[in-house]
Write a protein that holds these residues in place. Structure first.
Motif, PDB file in Angstrom:
ATOM      1  N   LEU A 118      -6.312  -6.536  -5.279  1.00 49.24           N
ATOM      2  CA  LEU A 118      -7.462  -4.661  -4.516  1.00 49.24           C
ATOM      3  C   LEU A 118      -7.031  -3.773  -4.915  1.00 49.24           C
ATOM      4  O   LEU A 118      -8.176  -3.422  -4.950  1.00 49.24           O
ATOM      5  CB  LEU A 118      -7.273  -4.919  -2.880  1.00 49.24           C
ATOM      6  N   LEU A 119      -5.419  -3.805  -5.345  1.00 46.32           N
ATOM      7  CA  LEU A 119      -5.074  -2.295  -5.963  1.00 46.32           C
ATOM      8  C   LEU A 119      -6.134  -1.659  -7.437  1.00 46.32           C
ATOM      9  O   LEU A 119      -6.596  -0.779  -7.980  1.00 46.32           O
ATOM     10  CB  LEU A 119      -4.303  -2.304  -6.333  1.00 46.32           C
ATOM     11  N   GLU A 137       1.156   3.946  -3.152  1.00 49.44           N
ATOM     12  CA  GLU A 137       0.779   5.017  -3.397  1.00 49.44           C
ATOM     13  C   GLU A 137       2.365   6.259  -3.430  1.00 49.44           C
ATOM     14  O   GLU A 137       1.730   7.202  -3.626  1.00 49.44           O
ATOM     15  CB  GLU A 137       0.277   5.193  -1.936  1.00 49.44           C
ATOM     16  N   LYS A 174      -6.666   2.097  -9.040  1.00 50.00           N
ATOM     17  CA  LYS A 174      -5.221   2.435  -9.083  1.00 50.00           C
ATOM     18  C   LYS A 174      -3.928   1.613  -9.857  1.00 50.00           C
ATOM     19  O   LYS A 174      -3.127   2.056 -10.134  1.00 50.00           O
ATOM     20  CB  LYS A 174      -4.267   2.189  -7.289  1.00 50.00           C
ATOM     21  N   ALA A 218      -8.983  -2.989  -8.404  1.00 46.87           N
ATOM     22  CA  ALA A 218     -11.083  -3.007  -8.046  1.00 46.87           C
ATOM     23  C   ALA A 218     -10.485  -1.264  -7.662  1.00 46.87           C
ATOM     24  O   ALA A 218     -11.469  -0.713  -7.866  1.00 46.87           O
ATOM     25  CB  ALA A 218     -11.092  -4.188  -6.923  1.00 46.87           C
ATOM     26  N   GLU A 219      -9.380  -1.191  -7.383  1.00 48.40           N
ATOM     27  CA  GLU A 219      -9.995   0.149  -6.368  1.00 48.40           C
ATOM     28  C   GLU A 219      -9.283   1.364  -7.414  1.00 48.40           C
ATOM     29  O   GLU A 219      -9.892   2.760  -7.213  1.00 48.40           O
ATOM     30  CB  GLU A 219      -8.919   0.213  -5.544  1.00 48.40           C
ATOM     31  N   ARG A 226       0.964  -1.702  -0.106  1.00 46.29           N
ATOM     32  CA  ARG A 226      -0.373   0.161  -0.676  1.00 46.29           C
ATOM     33  C   ARG A 226       0.307   1.194   0.084  1.00 46.29           C
ATOM     34  O   ARG A 226       0.330   1.824  -0.618  1.00 46.29           O
ATOM     35  CB  ARG A 226      -0.991  -0.133   1.277  1.00 46.29           C
TER      36      ARG A 226
END
Length: 274
Positions: A156-157, A119, A162, A159-160, A115
């Motif tokens: 997950l990233l 970012e 990013k 799906a977000e 994470r």
């Protein structure tokens, strides 16, 4: 761009991404310590880096390969790509970190670091999305995948919003195949002198997953054979495999880049477009 045609983009299987058959590796834009190249080099200044990116774009290259482990590569690319982000497919990594003071790498595959890393990469690259995010393996591919659930973190990233596609830069056949079972893309080593990971490429072709190639020219250390052009033979072999979307070439020499593209175009024309 000269007397030869532009590179024809290829689709990365299983994704919506179209990439040039060779991509520009950018480790030499940000790091000159602890890198395995036969000749020393000087990190180019912004003017030279901008010229290299402009040349790449004019030659039809749209894939850029970078990583936090490439020193200042990401933070330099951010400003250099302003106003042209839509042209580029950016591939970055997670897992390996480079300490400029010691010249050594270290690894962190925890969800917390994933994470933090993504970012930070988004900020450095001055973009809202990274097209391809790969796990930068330390060689223990299966342990990384199974112990940390890192490929699930990439999902997950995705799906977000990013990242657009996720995968792993692997070093073993078992790791490459497992990464493809759980993600979109594997980056593997494949060249004239090393074909140990061919089974991963074959698996990707059968399962409609993406393959990017690292060290296609053996980091400039290809063995020489009489009457054989090693660069041409390399591209014939690597890009001639139906499972390969693109090979990453890490040069900062404009002449070498142009010559490589010309060789690829000639190779592709003689093999027939896919």
């Amino acid at each position: 761009m000269g007397e030869f045609a532009l590179l024809t983009p290829r689709k990365i299987a299983g994704t919506d991404l179209m990439v040039s058959p060779i991509g520009l590796g950018t480790v030499k834009l940000g790091r000159d310590k602890g890198v395995k190249y036969p000749n020393s080099f000087t990190i180019p200044d912004d003017q030279a880096a901008r010229h290299l990116l402009d040349l790449s774009r004019n030659l039809g290259i749209n894939l850029l390969d970078t990583a936090p482990a490439y020193g200042r590569s990401e933070e330099r690319l951010g400003p250099l790509l302003q106003g042209q982000r839509d042209h580029w497919v950016i591939c970055s990594k997670v897992g390996e970190e480079f300490n400029n003071q010691t010249g050594q790498s270290y690894f962190d595959f925890t969800p917390e670091h994933v994470r933090l890393s993504i970012e930070r990469s988004l900020q450095r690259l001055q973009t809202d999305v990274i097209d391809i995010l790969l796990v930068h393996s330390d060689g223990n591919d299966l342990e990384i995948i199974q112990r940390y659930g890192i490929l699930e973190q990439l999902e997950l990233l995705k799906a977000e919003g990013k990242i657009r596609a996720g995968g792993m830069s692997t070093k073993t056949v078992a790791g490459g195949i497992e990464a493809l079972k759980r993600s979109d893309i594997a980056m593997v080593t494949y060249n004239l002198d090393y074909q140990d990971e061919l089974a991963v490429i074959d698996f990707a072709l059968a399962e409609e997953k993406g393959i990017l190639i690292k060290k296609a020219l053996a980091s400039g250390s290809l063995s020489q054979q009489p009457e054989i052009d090693p660069v041409r033979a390399s591209f014939d072999r690597v890009l001639g495999h139906q499972g390969v979307s693109s090979a990453i070439i890490g040069t900062i020499n404009p002449e070498h880049l142009s010559a490589n593209v010309e060789t690829v175009v000639t190779s592709m024309q003689q093999q027939g477009s896919r």
